[in-house]
Structures are given as structure tokens and as C-alpha cells.
Scaffold this active site. Structure first.
Site, short mmCIF file in Angstrom:
data_model
loop_
_atom_site.label_atom_id
_atom_site.label_comp_id
_atom_site.label_asym_id
_atom_site.label_seq_id
_atom_site.Cartn_x
_atom_site.Cartn_y
_atom_site.Cartn_z
N LYS A 56 93.03 11.44 28.61
CA LYS A 56 93.40 10.76 27.37
C LYS A 56 92.56 9.53 27.06
O LYS A 56 92.43 9.14 25.89
CB LYS A 56 94.88 10.36 27.43
CG LYS A 56 95.85 11.52 27.33
CD LYS A 56 95.98 12.05 25.92
CE LYS A 56 97.14 13.01 25.77
NZ LYS A 56 97.30 13.46 24.38
N SER A 81 104.13 9.88 25.59
CA SER A 81 105.03 10.03 26.74
C SER A 81 104.45 9.41 28.00
O SER A 81 105.12 9.33 29.02
CB SER A 81 105.31 11.52 26.99
OG SER A 81 104.11 12.19 27.33
N GLU A 207 100.72 26.40 28.08
CA GLU A 207 101.84 25.50 27.85
C GLU A 207 103.05 25.97 28.64
O GLU A 207 103.11 27.13 29.07
CB GLU A 207 102.17 25.37 26.36
CG GLU A 207 102.48 26.63 25.63
CD GLU A 207 102.60 26.41 24.11
OE1 GLU A 207 102.65 25.26 23.66
OE2 GLU A 207 102.65 27.41 23.39
N GLY A 211 108.40 25.34 26.28
CA GLY A 211 107.81 24.59 25.17
C GLY A 211 106.64 25.34 24.57
O GLY A 211 105.51 24.86 24.57
N ASP A 213 105.63 26.09 21.56
CA ASP A 213 105.45 25.88 20.12
C ASP A 213 104.07 26.31 19.63
O ASP A 213 103.93 26.86 18.55
CB ASP A 213 105.71 24.42 19.75
CG ASP A 213 104.89 23.44 20.57
OD1 ASP A 213 105.12 23.36 21.79
OD2 ASP A 213 104.01 22.77 20.01
N SER A 307 93.99 18.25 33.75
CA SER A 307 93.95 17.17 32.76
C SER A 307 94.43 15.81 33.25
O SER A 307 94.13 14.79 32.62
CB SER A 307 94.75 17.58 31.52
OG SER A 307 96.09 17.84 31.85
#
Length: 322
Positions: A56, A81, A207, A211, A213, A307
Site C-alpha cells: 500500500k 482497515s 478474494e 467476500g 464481490d 501483498s
């Protein structure tokens, strides 16, 4: 029919130049044991060794560094988060400004403490009953801050794509690239990079199965909203893909694999015992998909983006012990 993408490979290369000497060029790990298990040559891009412990930082710094000086001086805001929170806090510190971060009340305490440790102010909210995007936008507007979202921003996406760029510079051509997907910034940036350099590469997102989506959205051809998932992978506990990221992933991503909490736990344990690295749950989902046999095609050379590794000792022990 394809449309022009809001982020280009030139944007990723520009981000790489901006991050040079600021972000770490993280190592690429190989393992004969892993290769034998999956029947392929596997290269793991270890973003758990990135600054703040996750990929990130790439996107947060790339976005913050491009703010006009007068706006940067007023400060920046973000909602996250955990990992984007720390990344934005550190980017602010590096650029000599302040940061205010909106974080879920149930975010891991270690991530909250690290965010404060980088100099940011933390404001909390209930992720299951409150809209973090609306709250974040209101907070930024009230205080006159520049809002840097965790994934749905062209400069953030371009920054995240530099992880895949470094991986492919080191490994050269791969058959498959696997990356976790939450809001979709890492996957979108990776897909732009990989498909530009090697158009025939298979790009897969991963994923948690509670979750899904992004998988549902890609199958439906439009963004689908689900209840906020409860999963070990807190960094991927999102109800809907980003608008910009979905537009990119819809064109470039070849498939989405789903992993269970047990498969994530097994991958974390394997990474610790056999690869000698610590991964947080979200950071282990790509490896989990490969180990569990959820990658459909049979590639010879596979790249994985691990990650992140932001997890405290107690939670890590609790998870791998079930």
C-alpha cells in the site's frame, strides 16, 4: 468492446520513477518445495518487506507526492482497515505534512498503533453499520484535507502496479500472475502492467469466499454490493469493487479464485514453516489459491504477489493454530 483505461502503463512507469529510493524494491522468493507441490516454477513478490509491511505504501506515496504544494501543506486524509492507513501516514511524514485516518473500530490494534506511530490522527467508525467512503469524504471536506482513497484513484492504482513491474523485470515472461483483490487497486495495477508487457499472460485475482464481490461483479458485468464480509482477510473485507478498479479489471483480468479461511490459514502456516516469511491473511490469499489448486490453467511459470505481512504475534499464532 474495449474502452480507454483511466490508468496506463506509462502512469505505472512514472510512478516507479517517483518511488525510486523511497519505496523498497522488495525481494522475489523461490522455493523448490513449493515448485514441487504445484508442478510449476513459482516466483513470490514479497511485499511483506515493503515499507509499513505492505504494498500500500506504493500507491499512497505516489498519490500524495502529486498533490499541489498548497494542498499538501494542509494535510491529507484516508480511510482504511489498516495497511493504507499506515501507508498514508508514512507518506505524509515523508512529504512533511499531516494525516488524519478513518479506521474501523475492529481494525487490528497493531495496525492502529502503527498508524499513530507514523504520526497520524486516527478516527474510528463501525464498518458494519457506517459508510466509510461518505464518512471519509465528509471528514476531508470539514478539515480541508486532500482525500487519498485506498484503491479507487488513478495515482494509487499506478503506484500499486509498480510491484508487478518489479516482479516482471526480475522474472521476465510469466504464464500467470496472481494477486489478491479487495477494492481492486493492486489487481488493476498489476493487470495493466502484466498485459502491457506480456499480452498473453493470464491474470488472476483472489478474494475470500465470504467476500466474493469482485467475482460476482465480473460475472454480472456490473458492480455488485454484498454485506460486509466476515473473514480472516480483513484487508479484503469489502462490500463492492471500486468504480475505477472495476472498469480496469473487467477488461484485463482473466478470472477470480476464491479461498476459504482454512485455506488462508494453511497458506500462512506454509509460508512461515517452509518459506520462512510471515504473511497476514490478506497477504496470503494468492498463495492460498495456488496451494489449494484453485488456479484453473496449468502454467509453467507463475508470479504471486504476497501483498503484506502486518500482523501481531498473538493474532498470527491464534490463526495458524486454528
Amino acid at each position: 468492446m474495449t474502452t480507454a483505461l483511466p490508468v496506463t502503463f506509462d502512469d505505472v512507469r512514472d510512478a516507479a520513477a517517483r518511488l525510486k529510493g523511497i519505496a523498497h524494491r522488495t525481494p522475489v522468493l523461490t522455493s523448490r518445495t513449493l515448485n514441487a507441490l504445484v508442478g510449476a516454477e513459482v516466483f513470490i513478490k514479497c511485499e511483506n518487506f515493503q515499507r509499513i509491511g505492505a504494498f500500500k505504501f506504493r500507491g499512497a506515496y505516489n498519490a500524495a507526492a502529486q498533490l499541489p504544494p498548497e494542498q499538501l501543506a494542509k494535510g491529507i486524509a484516508a480511510y482504511s482497515s489498516g495497511n493504507h492507513a499506515q501507508a498514508t501516514a508514512l507518506a505524509a511524514r515523508e512529504l512533511g505534512t499531516s494525516a488524519v485516518i478513518l479506521m474501523p473500530e475492529d481494525a487490528p490494534q497493531s495496525k492502529k498503533e502503527a498508524t499513530v506511530g507514523y504520526g497520524a490522527e486516527v478516527v474510528t467508525y463501525d464498518r458494519y453499520t457506517q459508510d466509510r467512503t461518505a464518512l471519509g469524504e465528509a471528514l476531508a471536506a470539514e478539515r480541508g484535507l486532500a482525500l487519498i482513497p485506498p484503491y479507487d484513484h488513478p495515482h494509487v492504482i499506478a503506484g500499486q502496479g509498480t510491484a508487478a513491474l518489479e516482479l516482471l523485470e526480475e522474472t521476465e515472461e510469466l504464464d500467470t500472475l496472481i494477486a489478491p483483490v479487495g477494492g481492486g487497486g493492486l489487481l488493476a495495477g498489476s493487470a495493466i502492467t502484466a498485459k502491457t508487457l506480456y499480452p498473453g499472460i493470464h491474470v488472476a485475482g483472489v478474494e475470500p469466499d465470504t467476500g466474493d464481490d469482485t467475482k460476482r461483479s465480473l460475472e454480472a458485468g456490473e458492480r455488485i454490493t454484498i454485506p460486509v464480509p466476515r473473514t480472516l482477510a480483513d484487508g479484503q473485507a469489502l462490500p463492492t469493487p471500486g468504480e475505477i478498479t472495476f472498469a480496469i479489471n473487467q477488461q484485463l483480468v482473466d478470472g477470480i479464485a476464491l479461498v476459504s479461511d482454512d485455506e488462508i490459514r494453511s497458506a500462512m502456516r506454509f509460508a512461515f514453516e517452509r518459506l520462512k516469511i510471515v504473511l497476514e491473511p490478506s497477504g496470503a490469499t494468492a498463495l492460498a489459491a495456488l496451494l489449494a489448486g484453485h488456479i484453473d490453467n496449468r502454467p509453467r511459470r507463475i508470479g504471486i504477489i504476497a501483498s503484506g505481512g502486518n500482523i501481531d504475534t498473538q493474532r498470527f499464532t491464534d490463526i495458524i493454530n486454528g
